[in-house]
Design a protein around this motif. Structure first.
Motif, PDB file in Angstrom:
ATOM      1  N   GLY A   1       0.655   3.140  12.461  1.00 33.60           N
ATOM      2  CA  GLY A   1       1.028   4.364  11.756  1.00 33.60           C
ATOM      3  C   GLY A   1       0.601   4.407  10.304  1.00 33.60           C
ATOM      4  O   GLY A   1       1.046   5.277   9.542  1.00 33.60           O
ATOM      5  N   VAL A   2      -0.282   3.495   9.922  1.00 33.62           N
ATOM      6  CA  VAL A   2      -0.695   3.406   8.516  1.00 33.62           C
ATOM      7  C   VAL A   2      -1.520   4.621   8.104  1.00 33.62           C
ATOM      8  O   VAL A   2      -1.349   5.163   6.998  1.00 33.62           O
TER       9      VAL A   2
ATOM     10  N   ILE B   1      -0.752   7.203   5.034  1.00 41.20           N
ATOM     11  CA  ILE B   1      -1.671   7.528   3.945  1.00 41.20           C
ATOM     12  C   ILE B   1      -1.845   9.036   3.835  1.00 41.20           C
ATOM     13  O   ILE B   1      -1.870   9.603   2.734  1.00 41.20           O
ATOM     14  N   SER B   2      -1.954   9.710   4.969  1.00 34.66           N
ATOM     15  CA  SER B   2      -2.059  11.173   4.979  1.00 34.66           C
ATOM     16  C   SER B   2      -0.836  11.815   4.340  1.00 34.66           C
ATOM     17  O   SER B   2      -0.955  12.756   3.539  1.00 34.66           O
ATOM     18  N   ASN B   3       0.341  11.306   4.683  1.00 34.09           N
ATOM     19  CA  ASN B   3       1.584  11.860   4.129  1.00 34.09           C
ATOM     20  C   ASN B   3       1.678  11.659   2.617  1.00 34.09           C
ATOM     21  O   ASN B   3       2.199  12.512   1.894  1.00 34.09           O
TER      22      ASN B   3
ATOM     23  N   HIS C   1     -13.891  -1.633  14.055  1.00 31.98           N
ATOM     24  CA  HIS C   1     -13.231  -0.838  15.097  1.00 31.98           C
ATOM     25  C   HIS C   1     -11.822  -1.359  15.379  1.00 31.98           C
ATOM     26  O   HIS C   1     -10.866  -0.576  15.455  1.00 31.98           O
ATOM     27  N   HIS C   2     -11.697  -2.683  15.505  1.00 33.02           N
ATOM     28  CA  HIS C   2     -10.365  -3.225  15.792  1.00 33.02           C
ATOM     29  C   HIS C   2      -9.423  -3.044  14.607  1.00 33.02           C
ATOM     30  O   HIS C   2      -8.211  -2.899  14.791  1.00 33.02           O
ATOM     31  N   GLY C   3      -9.984  -3.028  13.403  1.00 31.01           N
ATOM     32  CA  GLY C   3      -9.157  -2.777  12.220  1.00 31.01           C
ATOM     33  C   GLY C   3      -8.617  -1.361  12.205  1.00 31.01           C
ATOM     34  O   GLY C   3      -7.437  -1.131  11.908  1.00 31.01           O
ATOM     35  N   ARG C   4      -9.462  -0.387  12.555  1.00 35.48           N
ATOM     36  CA  ARG C   4      -9.019   1.008  12.615  1.00 35.48           C
ATOM     37  C   ARG C   4      -7.970   1.205  13.703  1.00 35.48           C
ATOM     38  O   ARG C   4      -6.989   1.935  13.527  1.00 35.48           O
ATOM     39  N   GLN C   5      -8.189   0.553  14.822  1.00 33.18           N
ATOM     40  CA  GLN C   5      -7.208   0.640  15.911  1.00 33.18           C
ATOM     41  C   GLN C   5      -5.841   0.132  15.461  1.00 33.18           C
ATOM     42  O   GLN C   5      -4.812   0.754  15.720  1.00 33.18           O
ATOM     43  N   TYR C   6      -5.859  -0.991  14.777  1.00 36.60           N
ATOM     44  CA  TYR C   6      -4.603  -1.576  14.311  1.00 36.60           C
ATOM     45  C   TYR C   6      -3.903  -0.650  13.315  1.00 36.60           C
ATOM     46  O   TYR C   6      -2.684  -0.415  13.421  1.00 36.60           O
ATOM     47  N   LEU C   7      -4.649  -0.117  12.372  1.00 39.94           N
ATOM     48  CA  LEU C   7      -4.055   0.769  11.368  1.00 39.94           C
ATOM     49  C   LEU C   7      -3.484   2.023  12.006  1.00 39.94           C
ATOM     50  O   LEU C   7      -2.421   2.518  11.588  1.00 39.94           O
ATOM     51  N   ALA C   8      -4.160   2.540  13.027  1.00 38.86           N
ATOM     52  CA  ALA C   8      -3.653   3.725  13.723  1.00 38.86           C
ATOM     53  C   ALA C   8      -2.385   3.398  14.507  1.00 38.86           C
ATOM     54  O   ALA C   8      -1.394   4.144  14.461  1.00 38.86           O
ATOM     55  N   GLN C   9      -2.394   2.272  15.210  1.00 40.86           N
ATOM     56  CA  GLN C   9      -1.242   1.875  16.010  1.00 40.86           C
ATOM     57  C   GLN C   9      -0.005   1.623  15.144  1.00 40.86           C
ATOM     58  O   GLN C   9       1.125   1.936  15.553  1.00 40.86           O
TER      59      GLN C   9
ATOM     60  N   LEU D   1       0.824  -1.206   0.000  1.00 39.32           N
ATOM     61  CA  LEU D   1       0.000   0.000   0.000  1.00 39.32           C
ATOM     62  C   LEU D   1       0.861   1.260   0.000  1.00 39.32           C
ATOM     63  O   LEU D   1       0.550   2.230  -0.702  1.00 39.32           O
ATOM     64  N   THR D   2       1.909   1.251   0.782  1.00 42.72           N
ATOM     65  CA  THR D   2       2.753   2.447   0.908  1.00 42.72           C
ATOM     66  C   THR D   2       3.998   2.363   0.035  1.00 42.72           C
ATOM     67  O   THR D   2       4.913   3.178   0.175  1.00 42.72           O
TER      68      THR D   2
END
Length: 507
Positions: free
Chosen positions: A298-299, A303-305, A288-296, A266-267
């Protein structure tokens, strides 16, 4: 059981084996019965229905023949008329092994007929019976060169894995599981999709997760991924489906290394790969757990960068729409305000895309605005941008009038979402507009306007919202407020009684 003997009732005879010809079936149905025996008696003799008995007779006939094409045609035709309930009553008599063996013949019509017949007969068997007694046939079916046979077999695997008693039979069959995995790498998309669905269903239990990720099956999965890019994405799709089920499932997938591999792609630098992978990562972010994992991991920041640096990338149009959609979905699932404040590049890029000359970019921006404005908090975030949002609305309005039909529809959908509130009648500004609209109050109070139930129900919901509002008495005035309360208490279908005066001597 109905016994058929050559020569009886005018049936054809074969001195060597006494074969039942398809043409005999019609004569059997019309055959004379014993005195006093009606059709119901024949059904009793047949043990559950004469058509089912005929089907069993043909099935036994097929099993004795080397080239039973004519019999297969007759059996297929007959089975279309046999109720499934009758076939289930005869399930113990169904011997399907010969039909499976005929699939191995290099004969297209014969294979097609057998698939059609098996599709019907297998429905009469319990999944656990299929799993225990036809396991070898299922394994052969998954390696058959004909895709229709693979789909037939996978559909039975699907029935088995949906059954809590039968699924254990699959989990204990390492070779069958391996063949299901390798079906993901086939050229036929339907075969691959069905295999993915079965493996995803298997993974819903702890035993299934262990079978997939704590055995040699993981190596098979990684081996299949090497087939080509398309197959690799299919495996990613499976991994994301499994990961989305629970934190435990996600943990198994991350431990396997396949989630990390997906995120690395992806990156990575390949813009086309980015465009494909972001869709799968967006699916993972729906939990919810998927979003938590992606945030933890740094994904989300990564993506923002990438969006920040998109202006310097001449190929950003390939992946930018997907990245913007990712943040749009993220905002609506979490908090629009938090996401937009933490990742300001998201909103900046959306506004920028509405100014684009590329219809694709405009469409994505419009869709994202619609998603963002689908709840109250999102509407408030957009409102805070002030005149910039007003200009954006003008742009959307312009496109709704002048763009292609597809983009017009997307613009109208976005506008309807932006303007929608669960009960706009609760808003003081809306109440003032209603009250100041000539004839509106009279219309609301008039029960004679609506004639169907749906309209009466809709008006009653409006009256309920107005009557229960804290500001309605002040805006509409006390007399009108009392009329609304009366309407509310009388219900949606109240009919005012009409009084009549009796006149003496009138008929």
């Amino acid at each position: 059981m109905l016994l058929v003997r050559p020569g009886r009732f005018g049936l054809s005879q074969n001195s060597r084996e006494g074969r039942l010809r398809p043409a005999d079936l019609a004569r059997l149905e019309e055959a004379p019965r014993e005195p006093g025996a009606g059709r119901a008696d024949w059904r009793t003799v047949a043990g559950g229905g004469i058509m089912a008995a005929q089907a069993l007779a043909l099935l036994r006939e097929v099993s004795r023949l080397e080239a039973p094409l004519e019999e297969l045609r007759a059996l297929q035709s007959l089975l279309q008329s046999v109720p499934l309930s009758e076939l289930r009553e005869q399930a113990a008599e169904l011997r399907l092994g010969p039909l499976f063996s005929l699939l191995n013949e290099n004969h297209r019509e014969q294979t097609t007929l057998c698939v059609s017949i098996l599709e019907r007969l297998l429905q009469a068997l319990e999944p656990i019976h299929v799993a225990r007694n036809l396991r070898v046939d299922l394994q052969r079916g998954l390696t058959h060169p004909n895709d229709s046979v693979k789909i037939l077999t996978l559909s039975q695997v699907g029935r088995i894995v949906e059954n809590s008693d039968a699924v254990t039979e699959i989990l204990n069959n390492a070779e069958l599981l391996k063949q299901i995995v390798y079906c993901i790498g086939g050229e036929n998309l339907s075969v691959a999709k069905t295999a993915i669905k079965s493996l995803s269903r298997i993974s819903l239990t702890q035993a299934g997760l262990e079978a997939l990720f704590e055995s040699n099956l993981l190596d098979d999965l990684k081996s299949v991924m090497k087939t080509n890019d398309i197959v690799r994405y299919r495996v990613y799709e499976l991994i994301v489906e499994i990961s989305s089920v629970s934190p435990e499932s996600l943990n198994c997938c991350t431990t396997s290394g396949l989630v990390t591999q997906l995120l690395r792609e992806l990156t990575g630098e390949d813009v086309l790969v980015r465009a494909t992978c972001i869709e799968m990562v967006t699916s993972l972010a729906c939990t919810h757990h998927g979003r938590q994992y992606l945030a933890q991991e740094g994904v989300i920041d990564q993506i923002s960068n990438i969006i920040v640096g998109a202006d310097a990338d001449p190929f950003s149009s390939f992946y930018l729409p997907g990245f913007v959609k990712f943040f749009g979905n993220l905002a609506i699932m979490d908090s629009p305000q938090q996401i937009c404040e933490r990742y300001p590049i998201f909103m900046e890029k959306v506004f920028e895309m509405t100014e684009s000359q590329d219809p694709t970019m405009i469409g994505v921006a419009v869709d994202t605005i619609g998603i963002l404005g689908s709840n109250v908090e999102g509407k408030q975030v957009l409102q805070k941008t002030g005149t910039r949002f007003e200009r954006l609305l003008m742009k959307i309005g312009y496109q709704a009038k002048n763009a292609s039909t597809e983009l017009k529809i997307r613009c109208l959908d976005a506008l309807s979402t932006l303007f929608y509130l669960p009960a706009i009648a609760n808003q003081p500004w809306a109440q003032k507009l209603m009250f100041n609209s000539p004839g509106f109050v009279e219309y609301v109070m008039d029960r004679s306007v609506e004639h169907d139930k749906a309209s009466k129900d809709a008006k009653y919901e409006l009256v309920k919202a107005l009557a229960n509002s804290k500001t309605i008495a002040e805006i509409f005035g006390n007399p009108n407020y009392l009329r609304l309360r009366t309407y509310l208490s009388e219900g949606p279908y109240y009919v005012k009684p009409i009084s009549t005066t009796a006149v003496e001597g009138a008929e």
